[in-house]
Motif scaffolding. Structure first.
Motif, PDB file in Angstrom:
ATOM      1  N   VAL A   1       0.851  -1.396   0.032  1.00 33.22           N
ATOM      2  CA  VAL A   1       0.076  -0.105   0.127  1.00 33.22           C
ATOM      3  C   VAL A   1       1.015   1.135  -0.178  1.00 33.22           C
ATOM      4  CG1 VAL A   1      -1.890   1.357   1.220  1.00 33.22           C
ATOM      5  CG2 VAL A   1      -1.956  -1.111   1.054  1.00 33.22           C
ATOM      6  N   ALA A   2       2.134   1.222   0.771  1.00 27.38           N
ATOM      7  CA  ALA A   2       2.920   2.324   0.826  1.00 27.38           C
ATOM      8  C   ALA A   2       3.653   2.642  -0.265  1.00 27.38           C
ATOM      9  CB  ALA A   2       3.810   2.231   2.223  1.00 27.38           C
ATOM     10  N   ALA A   3       3.829   1.470  -1.011  1.00 27.20           N
ATOM     11  CA  ALA A   3       4.421   1.711  -2.326  1.00 27.20           C
ATOM     12  C   ALA A   3       3.649   2.228  -3.152  1.00 27.20           C
ATOM     13  CB  ALA A   3       4.987   0.496  -2.856  1.00 27.20           C
ATOM     14  N   LEU A   4       2.473   1.956  -3.405  1.00 20.19           N
ATOM     15  CA  LEU A   4       1.447   2.556  -4.162  1.00 20.19           C
ATOM     16  C   LEU A   4       1.191   4.319  -3.912  1.00 20.19           C
ATOM     17  CD1 LEU A   4      -1.297   0.091  -4.805  1.00 20.19           C
ATOM     18  CD2 LEU A   4      -0.172   1.210  -6.475  1.00 20.19           C
ATOM     19  N   GLU A   5       1.140   4.323  -2.514  1.00 19.12           N
ATOM     20  CA  GLU A   5       0.894   5.671  -1.945  1.00 19.12           C
ATOM     21  C   GLU A   5       2.225   6.670  -2.556  1.00 19.12           C
ATOM     22  OE1 GLU A   5      -1.593   5.492   1.750  1.00 19.12           O
ATOM     23  OE2 GLU A   5       0.180   4.812   2.192  1.00 19.12           O
ATOM     24  N   GLY A   6       3.170   5.944  -2.536  1.00 15.20           N
ATOM     25  CA  GLY A   6       4.296   6.870  -2.852  1.00 15.20           C
ATOM     26  C   GLY A   6       4.581   7.133  -4.466  1.00 15.20           C
ATOM     27  N   GLN A   7       3.551   6.528  -5.306  1.00 13.25           N
ATOM     28  CA  GLN A   7       3.570   6.887  -6.766  1.00 13.25           C
ATOM     29  C   GLN A   7       2.837   8.244  -6.880  1.00 13.25           C
ATOM     30  OE1 GLN A   7       2.104   3.619  -8.711  1.00 13.25           O
ATOM     31  NE2 GLN A   7       3.730   1.992  -8.213  1.00 13.25           N
ATOM     32  N   PRO A   8       2.941   8.784  -8.053  1.00 10.89           N
ATOM     33  CA  PRO A   8       2.276  10.182  -8.209  1.00 10.89           C
ATOM     34  C   PRO A   8       0.784   9.697  -8.633  1.00 10.89           C
ATOM     35  CG  PRO A   8       3.967   9.880 -10.001  1.00 10.89           C
ATOM     36  CD  PRO A   8       4.163   8.745  -8.786  1.00 10.89           C
ATOM     37  N   LEU A   9      -0.240  10.470  -8.775  1.00  9.85           N
ATOM     38  CA  LEU A   9      -1.349  10.186  -8.950  1.00  9.85           C
ATOM     39  C   LEU A   9      -1.576   9.694 -10.283  1.00  9.85           C
ATOM     40  CD1 LEU A   9      -4.711  10.382  -8.142  1.00  9.85           C
ATOM     41  CD2 LEU A   9      -4.497  12.688  -9.134  1.00  9.85           C
ATOM     42  N   GLU A  10      -1.199  10.004 -11.265  1.00 12.79           N
ATOM     43  CA  GLU A  10      -1.158   9.436 -12.752  1.00 12.79           C
ATOM     44  C   GLU A  10      -0.960   8.001 -12.469  1.00 12.79           C
ATOM     45  OE1 GLU A  10      -0.539  13.665 -12.366  1.00 12.79           O
ATOM     46  OE2 GLU A  10       0.874  12.213 -12.116  1.00 12.79           O
ATOM     47  N   GLU A  11       0.246   7.663 -11.891  1.00 11.83           N
ATOM     48  CA  GLU A  11       0.554   6.116 -12.114  1.00 11.83           C
ATOM     49  C   GLU A  11      -0.364   5.367 -11.093  1.00 11.83           C
ATOM     50  OE1 GLU A  11       5.379   7.328 -11.915  1.00 11.83           O
ATOM     51  OE2 GLU A  11       4.657   5.219 -11.086  1.00 11.83           O
ATOM     52  N   ARG A  12      -0.932   6.091 -10.185  1.00 11.52           N
ATOM     53  CA  ARG A  12      -1.923   5.154  -9.170  1.00 11.52           C
ATOM     54  C   ARG A  12      -3.100   4.971 -10.082  1.00 11.52           C
ATOM     55  NH1 ARG A  12      -3.328   8.421  -4.688  1.00 11.52           N
ATOM     56  NH2 ARG A  12      -1.368   9.722  -5.120  1.00 11.52           N
ATOM     57  N   TRP A  13      -3.589   6.021 -10.960  1.00  9.91           N
ATOM     58  CA  TRP A  13      -4.559   5.801 -11.619  1.00  9.91           C
ATOM     59  C   TRP A  13      -4.478   4.917 -12.808  1.00  9.91           C
ATOM     60  CZ3 TRP A  13      -9.569   7.237 -11.331  1.00  9.91           C
ATOM     61  CH2 TRP A  13     -10.371   7.281 -12.282  1.00  9.91           C
ATOM     62  N   ALA A  14      -3.496   4.960 -13.318  1.00 11.40           N
ATOM     63  CA  ALA A  14      -3.009   4.168 -14.307  1.00 11.40           C
ATOM     64  C   ALA A  14      -3.050   2.594 -13.921  1.00 11.40           C
ATOM     65  CB  ALA A  14      -1.648   4.184 -15.073  1.00 11.40           C
ATOM     66  N   PHE A  15      -2.468   2.354 -12.761  1.00 14.50           N
ATOM     67  CA  PHE A  15      -2.310   0.762 -12.071  1.00 14.50           C
ATOM     68  C   PHE A  15      -3.888   0.364 -11.940  1.00 14.50           C
ATOM     69  CE2 PHE A  15      -0.659  -2.551  -9.531  1.00 14.50           C
ATOM     70  CZ  PHE A  15      -1.600  -2.602  -8.518  1.00 14.50           C
ATOM     71  N   TRP A  16      -4.667   1.314 -11.193  1.00 16.11           N
ATOM     72  CA  TRP A  16      -5.752   0.884 -10.800  1.00 16.11           C
ATOM     73  C   TRP A  16      -6.866   0.735 -12.049  1.00 16.11           C
ATOM     74  CZ3 TRP A  16      -6.430  -1.892  -7.000  1.00 16.11           C
ATOM     75  CH2 TRP A  16      -5.740  -1.917  -6.000  1.00 16.11           C
ATOM     76  N   THR A  17      -6.715   1.674 -12.960  1.00 16.28           N
ATOM     77  CA  THR A  17      -7.496   1.427 -14.211  1.00 16.28           C
ATOM     78  C   THR A  17      -7.240  -0.119 -14.888  1.00 16.28           C
ATOM     79  OG1 THR A  17      -7.397   3.955 -14.668  1.00 16.28           O
ATOM     80  CG2 THR A  17      -7.835   2.460 -16.666  1.00 16.28           C
ATOM     81  N   GLU A  18      -5.650  -0.335 -14.965  1.00 18.89           N
ATOM     82  CA  GLU A  18      -5.454  -1.624 -15.665  1.00 18.89           C
ATOM     83  C   GLU A  18      -5.935  -2.925 -14.810  1.00 18.89           C
ATOM     84  OE1 GLU A  18      -1.216  -2.262 -15.901  1.00 18.89           O
ATOM     85  OE2 GLU A  18      -1.539  -3.534 -17.513  1.00 18.89           O
ATOM     86  N   GLN A  19      -6.192  -2.732 -13.492  1.00 19.45           N
ATOM     87  CA  GLN A  19      -6.498  -3.785 -12.637  1.00 19.45           C
ATOM     88  C   GLN A  19      -7.908  -3.996 -12.853  1.00 19.45           C
ATOM     89  OE1 GLN A  19      -4.415  -5.959 -10.988  1.00 19.45           O
ATOM     90  NE2 GLN A  19      -2.946  -4.734 -11.733  1.00 19.45           N
ATOM     91  N   PHE A  20      -8.633  -2.736 -12.610  1.00 15.62           N
ATOM     92  CA  PHE A  20      -9.912  -2.872 -12.855  1.00 15.62           C
ATOM     93  C   PHE A  20     -10.616  -3.314 -14.060  1.00 15.62           C
ATOM     94  CE2 PHE A  20     -10.339  -2.058  -8.420  1.00 15.62           C
ATOM     95  CZ  PHE A  20     -10.325  -0.927  -8.070  1.00 15.62           C
ATOM     96  N   SER A  21      -9.699  -2.918 -15.196  1.00 19.57           N
ATOM     97  CA  SER A  21     -10.319  -3.244 -16.521  1.00 19.57           C
ATOM     98  C   SER A  21     -10.326  -4.828 -16.690  1.00 19.57           C
ATOM     99  CB  SER A  21      -9.440  -2.751 -17.482  1.00 19.57           C
ATOM    100  OG  SER A  21      -7.949  -3.225 -17.554  1.00 19.57           O
ATOM    101  N   LYS A  22      -9.673  -5.577 -15.560  1.00 22.70           N
ATOM    102  CA  LYS A  22      -9.503  -7.007 -15.725  1.00 22.70           C
ATOM    103  C   LYS A  22     -11.019  -7.651 -15.328  1.00 22.70           C
ATOM    104  CE  LYS A  22      -5.939  -7.711 -13.341  1.00 22.70           C
ATOM    105  NZ  LYS A  22      -4.648  -8.610 -12.601  1.00 22.70           N
ATOM    106  N   CYS A  23     -11.552  -6.912 -14.482  1.00 24.93           N
ATOM    107  CA  CYS A  23     -12.749  -7.410 -13.890  1.00 24.93           C
ATOM    108  C   CYS A  23     -13.856  -7.543 -14.864  1.00 24.93           C
ATOM    109  CB  CYS A  23     -13.451  -6.047 -13.013  1.00 24.93           C
ATOM    110  SG  CYS A  23     -14.907  -6.293 -12.000  1.00 24.93           S
ATOM    111  N   VAL A  24     -14.333  -8.866 -14.631  1.00 27.84           N
ATOM    112  CA  VAL A  24     -15.407  -9.526 -15.425  1.00 27.84           C
ATOM    113  C   VAL A  24     -16.759  -9.236 -14.745  1.00 27.84           C
ATOM    114  CG1 VAL A  24     -13.999 -11.074 -16.607  1.00 27.84           C
ATOM    115  CG2 VAL A  24     -14.876 -11.895 -14.530  1.00 27.84           C
ATOM    116  N   ARG A  25     -16.834  -8.553 -13.581  1.00 22.09           N
ATOM    117  CA  ARG A  25     -18.206  -8.493 -12.962  1.00 22.09           C
ATOM    118  C   ARG A  25     -18.909  -9.646 -12.405  1.00 22.09           C
ATOM    119  NH1 ARG A  25     -19.269  -3.190 -13.756  1.00 22.09           N
ATOM    120  NH2 ARG A  25     -21.085  -3.170 -12.368  1.00 22.09           N
TER     121      ARG A  25
END
Lengths: 396, 293, 276
Positions: free
Chosen positions: B161-185
């Protein structure tokens, strides 16, 4: 040996290609703008348990997450023969897909059609169980009404399988009329041999593909070096079939008939009790095709009507607007899944709605085991018990 | 394990419970088992493969289970916190269930194995690190030997969590966009969560359609973030949501981040004491209110 | 165009049958579709409000009447609530006709009994008109229709029209307590009223539709009167989405309500597993 019939009984022309040749062919296709779908090892997965449940656990290969993806570069092609997390289903029945778009201004309404023909593309190194699933689902997609979206994608796609070494003891393709070297639903098969791959094209589309890229392939018909490769390929495929057959043997017809005549048997309720209704099994399944249709507004007066994956395991799947729900408890919904796959679909279309890939078992972290369930039904079907057996069951 | 089996067998034989929910050994490792006869008690096991949070079977919407009658539930410390959550929220009565606690030293990350392995930093479930409830107190019985602390994993959840928090907003956004785009609901995360017990989940409501059903990134963000917020202050860190996710979205990171926020703002940490008031459903006069202008 | 692509239809009439039941008359905006559209009594369609979604209703008008189709519904969910908001001139979507139909041609020369309860008259109404528009092909026509109260009777205008015909016997009833002071019809539940009406079962067929309880209680009465299981027809509903057999939702065992139904005989219903 070079005249040996392929799995469909017709003589297939045989070729050889080595790995660098295969990557060069892929690069050529990509450069020409053709879409290529293939297994890709990704490090996007952050969850070790997801990797463990579906990835390649073959000896000597580090566990990685594998997905079918549109290749961006030939170097991404993963030939480790591990099992991609999701099946090929998403490329023919996408997770969400536009059916039409509407625009309304005042009382004027226009509906925009969506395309039903698609650019040609290749699926390379597909798992035979995933390709076979396409042929199985073709049946319902053409049951009286032709689903142009599914058919359009099928027509546009050439599928070449990569013979499978069998992932683990949750595979059971041979128990449901498929095999680790099946070409049902596909247009050809690659079998790993020393130095590269033996290539067979099994349909006109497959043959046309090979012809169109003839320079990349070496014909092996009649070549002396070919014989040992042929033998190696045949041995490997036969050994794989034996390995997977040891996991499960059932008589699909007896299973089908038992399910059809034992709708309220407590056996299925007992086998279903730990199911959470999470729907993970249906999402990773290559043959599950149930979908929802939803209107999604995207602005004032316009939006898209989509179909999207749905699951019979969801509590609201059969919920009427009146509040009545014919399947209102989880074990009843689980029963529907088993019924649909192993009884209803076979009764309607003559095929089991399952190709034995085993993903449902691996992805079920509540411990539902389709191999166990099918084996139990097969036993019940072949050894009917007397009516008052007194067998204790976890009955609702 | 014998202690567990004896207690379970006796509870069934005396009719104190109608079903014991515990773990058994199966083809692919340990898995939940439902036993109704005393002589089935021998099926019960407890080892480091027993990862499942069995409290999910207490969901009042599970008719097949609740119709069996009174339940005897085998629970680890994290599972006990989930039971406490259900009691705190009046989803069940304490008398509905007999709780058999087990003393736990951590579980394996990858549990579908033929035998339990010894825990190492490589194979231990990261969520076990720092566990404050290895011997649950919300129990009617407590069995087993006291276990040592689980080993520290290669990277703890807090470190990730700390590693993610240390990233700038754009990188965090990109990370979670990529993760959530895998979601098949598929809603596996919701179905397995012991605290997701709403009779009609917000995502299933159509009037209005609060969250879109399709699995495009917009719909997926809505779903995953909404669920995380609905669990803020309630999540017990059992990690089942992430374990069940068929596409490997690191949901425990989102849940852990929200736990930090709840801890900072309300001074609250989830425990297995059903009397301890949770931020949802309780207030204190000195609650922070700097956002009220 | 794909099979899920809807036709456009304009709303030309809106009728409130009861406080909560509305009928819409629709005319396809495309002339060729309007002229060429045909269907059989009992078939259904997927009616949609763009932005809300699709909903399944039988086509409530008669196939013998060209140029328009009708549907009747109660506002119980997202789409039906949106359908209640549409006005004359608005455009809705329609896909269909889907499903099987009442085998009206097989009934030539026979007596036809119609029994309906509440909004169950909607799917039956299209068959009634279908039969009445071909009146001399059939024997006696008897209609027994009941609702909870006078206010709940649907198609009141048509009930009067059928009542005024000399070639139709119609008995209308309301549940005890549902009558008004000037109610001229029967008072009693549909089932005993059917029994009292005692229609002949010899060379006759029965069409039965209504809330599950009405169907469940009336079937034995029809059997007692002598109607064979394969001479009693009903229409089932189940949650549907695609309406054409692909989305995997509406099946009862191996029977797909959208393809093998929605019209079933009592004999077929008895074969169905208890999952509807």
């Amino acid at each position: 040996m070079s005249d040996a019939p392929d799995t469909h009984g017709a003589t297939a022309a045989r070729y050889f290609i080595d790995e660098s040749g295969l990557r060069a062919l892929t690069a050529e296709l990509l450069a020409a703008g053709t879409e290529v779908v293939a297994p890709v090892a990704t490090d996007v997965c952050q969850s070790p348990s997801a990797i463990a449940s579906s990835a390649c656990l073959l000896p000597g290969v580090a566990p990685v997450d594998i997905d079918y993806k549109l290749l961006g570069d030939a170097a991404e092609l993963d030939l480790s023969r591990g099992l991609p997390q999701l099946s090929l289903k998403q490329f023919f029945l996408p997770e969400h897909e536009a059916l039409c778009r509407w625009h309304q201004r005042g009382i004027v309404t226009t509906i925009e059609e969506v395309p039903t023909s698609f650019a040609p593309r290749l699926v390379l190194a597909a798992k035979p169980c995933d390709a076979a699933a396409l042929a199985v689902v073709d049946q319902v997609m053409n049951w009286d009404y032709q689903d142009e979206l599914w058919n359009g994608r099928r027509e546009a796609t050439t599928v070449f399988n990569l013979a499978c070494p069998v992932i683990d003891d949750s595979c059971f393709c041979t128990a449901v009329a498929s095999a680790p070297d099946d070409t049902k639903g596909a247009d050809g098969l690659l079998t790993p041999v020393e130095g590269g791959y033996l290539v067979e094209a099994t349909t006109d589309k497959g043959r046309a593909f090979v012809e169109g890229h003839k320079a990349r392939f070496t014909s092996v018909d009649g070549a002396p070096a070919a014989e040992s490769r042929e033998r190696q390929a045949a041995d490997e495929r036969a050994a794989a079939r034996v390995r997977v057959a040891a996991n499960l043997e059932i008589d699909p017809a007896s299973v089908r008939d038992w399910i059809d005549t034992h709708f309220e048997d407590p056996l299925l309720a007992t086998l279903a009790v730990r199911c959470n209704g999470c729907g993970a099994c249906t999402s990773v399944c290559p043959t599950c095709h149930c979908f929802d249709i939803v209107d999604e507004e995207e602005g004032v007066g316009h939006g898209t009507r989509r179909r999207c994956w749905d699951t019979c395991q969801a509590s609201t799947f059969t919920l009427h607007a009146s509040g009545h729900n014919p399947r209102d408890d989880q074990h009843v919904r689980y029963r529907q899944r088993i019924n649909h796959k192993y009884s209803i679909y076979p009764l309607k279309f003559g095929e089991v709605l399952c190709t034995g890939c085993g993903r449902c078992t691996r992805v079920c972290h509540a411990g539902q085991d389709i191999v166990e369930i099918l084996a139990a039904i097969d036993v019940a079907a072949r050894h009917p018990e007397p009516v008052d057996s007194g067998a204790e069951a976890v009955k609702p | 394990m014998n202690e567990l089996r004896e207690i379970a067998g006796k509870l069934l034989a005396d009719g104190d419970v109608r079903v014991i929910i515990g773990w058994e050994h199966a083809r692919r490792g340990a898995r939940p088992v439902f036993i109704t006869q005393p002589d089935e008690a021998d099926k019960l096991i407890f080892d480091r493969r027993c990862v499942h949070n069995l409290a999910t079977y207490l969901n009042p919407r599970r008719d097949q289970v609740s119709e069996l009658g009174k339940i005897g539930l085998v629970i680890k410390g994290c599972d006990a916190k989930a039971v406490a959550g259900l009691l705190r929220e009046a989803q069940m009565d304490r008398t509905d269930v007999v709780l058999i606690g087990v003393k736990c030293g951590g579980v394996l990350e990858e549990n579908e194995l033929p035998e339990a392995l010894a825990l190492t930093p490589d194979n231990v479930a990261p969520r076990c690190y720092g566990c404050d409830n290895r011997e649950p107190t919300l129990v009617d019985f407590l069995v087993g030997e006291s276990q040592p602390e689980p080993p520290r994993p290669i990277m703890t959840i807090d470190e990730r969590v700390a590693a993610l928090e240390g990233q700038p907003l754009e990188e965090r956004w990109a990370f979670w966009t990529e993760q959530f785009s895998k979601c098949v609901r598929c809603y596996a995360c919701r179905q397995v969560c012991p605290l997701c017990v709403c009779e009609r989940c917000v995502v299933d409501k159509t009037q209005p359609q609060w969250i879109e059903a399709s699995s495009h990134p917009r719909g997926n963000f809505s779903w995953n973030v909404t669920r995380a917020i609905h669990l803020a202050g309630r999540c017990v860190d059992c990690g089942e949501c992430e374990r069940f996710c068929p596409v490997g979205i690191p949901l425990t990171l989102v849940n852990r981040k929200l736990q930090h926020i709840v801890g900072e703002r309300f001074g609250y940490k989830v425990s297995d004491d059903p009397e301890s008031p949770a931020p949802i459903g309780d207030y204190r006069l000195d609650d922070q209110q700097e956002f009220i202008k | 165009m794909n099979i899920y692509h809807p036709q456009l239809a304009a709303v030309t009439e809106v009728t409130d049958e009861t406080v909560d039941t509305r009928t819409l008359r629709l005319e396809f905006t495309d002339e060729a579709v309007r002229e060429g559209f045909t269907f059989q009594a009992g078939q259904f369609g997927e009616y949609s409000v763009f932005g809300a979604g699709e909903s399944t209703f039988c086509i409530a008008s008669a196939p013998t009447r060209k140029g328009y189709i009708e549907c009747s519904f109660k506002a119980v969910g997202k789409v039906t609530t949106a359908l209640r908001e549409v006005n004359i001139g608005d455009t809705v979507g329609f896909r269909g006709p889907y499903g099987n139909s009442f085998p009206v041609d097989d009934w030539k020369g026979k007596d036809v009994l119609f029994v309906a309860g509440g909004i169950g008259l909607a799917p039956v109404r299209c068959v009634i008109w279908n039969v009445l528009d071909r009146r001399d092909e059939f024997g006696d026509v008897t209609i027994v229709y009941g609702a909870r109260s006078v206010g709940d009777l649907v198609y009141k205008r048509e009930l009067e029209e059928w009542g005024s015909r000399s070639d139709v016997k119609i008995v209308t009833t309301v549940d005890p307590g549902g009558q008004t002071d000037d109610w001229k019809g029967e008072v009693g539940y549909v089932t005993p009223v059917v029994e009292a009406t005692a229609p002949k079962a010899d060379n006759a067929v029965a069409v039965l539709c209504g809330p599950p309880i009405v169907v469940k209680l009336t079937l034995p009465v029809l059997e007692k009167l002598g109607f064979a299981d394969d001479a009693i027809f009903t229409t089932l509903e189940n949650r549907m989405k695609c309406g054409l057999g692909k989305c995997g939702r509406c099946n009862i065992g191996s029977v797909y309500v959208c393809k093998d139904g929605p019209v079933f005989t009592a004999a077929q219903m008895k074969e169905l597993p208890p999952e509807f």
